[in-house]
Design an enzyme around this catalytic site. Structure first.
Site, mmCIF file in Angstrom:
data_model
loop_
_atom_site.group_PDB
_atom_site.id
_atom_site.type_symbol
_atom_site.label_atom_id
_atom_site.label_comp_id
_atom_site.label_asym_id
_atom_site.label_seq_id
_atom_site.Cartn_x
_atom_site.Cartn_y
_atom_site.Cartn_z
ATOM 1 N N GLU A 176 23.739 24.262 27.892
ATOM 2 C CA GLU A 176 23.789 24.152 29.353
ATOM 3 C C GLU A 176 22.376 24.312 29.897
ATOM 4 O OE1 GLU A 176 26.776 26.704 31.029
ATOM 5 O OE2 GLU A 176 25.752 26.762 32.957
ATOM 6 N N TYR A 211 35.374 25.848 32.918
ATOM 7 C CA TYR A 211 34.437 26.968 32.876
ATOM 8 C C TYR A 211 35.084 28.132 33.607
ATOM 9 C CZ TYR A 211 29.800 29.230 33.064
ATOM 10 O OH TYR A 211 28.740 30.087 32.924
ATOM 11 N N ASP A 252 23.989 32.312 41.237
ATOM 12 C CA ASP A 252 23.107 32.901 40.234
ATOM 13 C C ASP A 252 22.640 34.291 40.650
ATOM 14 O OD1 ASP A 252 23.209 30.564 38.674
ATOM 15 O OD2 ASP A 252 21.687 29.630 39.957
#
Length: 279
Positions: A49, A175, A60
């Protein structure tokens, strides 16, 4: 069969889960980032990734935010990230590459042009963090045309009623964001993962990768026993950051990250594929 589908089929036949390491493109510079990318498959990466540096990330944590800022300072652009993948593909044509990023750079590039160029450079899948499923028409037809998987994010607090909606147009793999919040904060327990994944498997046959908070070989081994893949990001970037001197790579940078990656890979490979959901 796409590279992602083929890789998960190979791993399922081998009876083990996948290790998906993450790197931030251009962190701390293009040359180091590309060298790391090229070295990952031989050190245990089953899929890779690549984070596309972005100035205003929403998912993030501090570690990846700093990596993104280093990447941007080093000159990262979306075109530059695609060129990195193209350079990787000149030597390696089997390991799937997934780009993870945000909508704004793709919108600026142009959705169709981006999908065309990404596919031509050797990208296999996209994780677009801030793309609502309701707005997927922005890119889905182009992704399908050029053979790119759109990988959906599912969180612990995703309601049952929305699971079907989220997974309906997903491809490649799902995911599972194992903790609420941003990357690199805490790690989900084995019990939490065991409770969460059966409800996802009930609505989709796609492999499930577990990410957000996996930092150690032991945690990665638990993730692949419960799911189908472990995504390791902040931990590897923390190691990279520790080796830098004045923000620049040193002789320790690549060996340190690859040694860590290899240790995690060995734990993943040795982990029995005994899913707790009875599959």
């Amino acid at each position: 069969m796409s590279r992602i589908e083929k890789r998960f089929a190979q791993l399922k036949a081998a009876g083990r889960g996948a290790l998906i390491p993450y790197l931030e493109a251009f962190d701390p510079d293009r040359e180091t980032s590309l060298a790391l990318l090229k070295a990952m498959p031989s050190n245990g990466a089953d899929l890779i990734e690549i984070g596309v540096p972005f100035s205003d990330p929403s998912a993030d944590g501090p570690t990846i935010q700093k990596a993104a800022l280093r990447g941007l300072k080093a000159g990262a652009t979306l075109s530059g990230v695609l060129e990195m993948v193209q350079s990787f593909r000149e030597e390696e044509d089997e390991t799937p590459i997934i780009l993870m990023g945000y909508l704004n750079p793709i919108d600026s590039y142009g959705a169709e042009a981006f999908c065309r160029d990404a596919s031509a450079c050797g990208v296999d899948g996209l994780i677009i963090v801030d793309l609502p499923v309701e707005e997927a028409d922005f890119i889905m037809p182009h992704a399908q045309r050029y053979g790119l998987d759109i990988i959906r994010l599912i969180a612990p607090n995703t309601p049952e009623s929305r699971l079907h909606f989220l997974t309906a147009q997903a491809s490649g793999f799902l995911y599972y964001v194992s903790v609420t919040g941003v990357t690199g904060t805490r790690t989900a327990s084995h019990e939490e993962l065991a409770a969460a994944l059966p409800r996802i498997r009930a609505v989709s046959p796609l492999p499930i990768a577990i990410g957000f908070g996996i930092r150690t070989p032991a945690q990665a081994a638990i993730a692949v026993r419960t799911g189908d893949a472990a995504v390791v990001a902040s931990s590897l970037i923390s190691t990279l950051e520790e080796t830098l001197l004045d923000g620049r790579a040193t002789a320790r940078t690549l060996p340190s990250i690859l040694q860590q990656l290899k240790a995690i890979s060995e734990a993943v490979h040795q982990s029995a594929k005994s899913r707790v959901d009875g599959d």
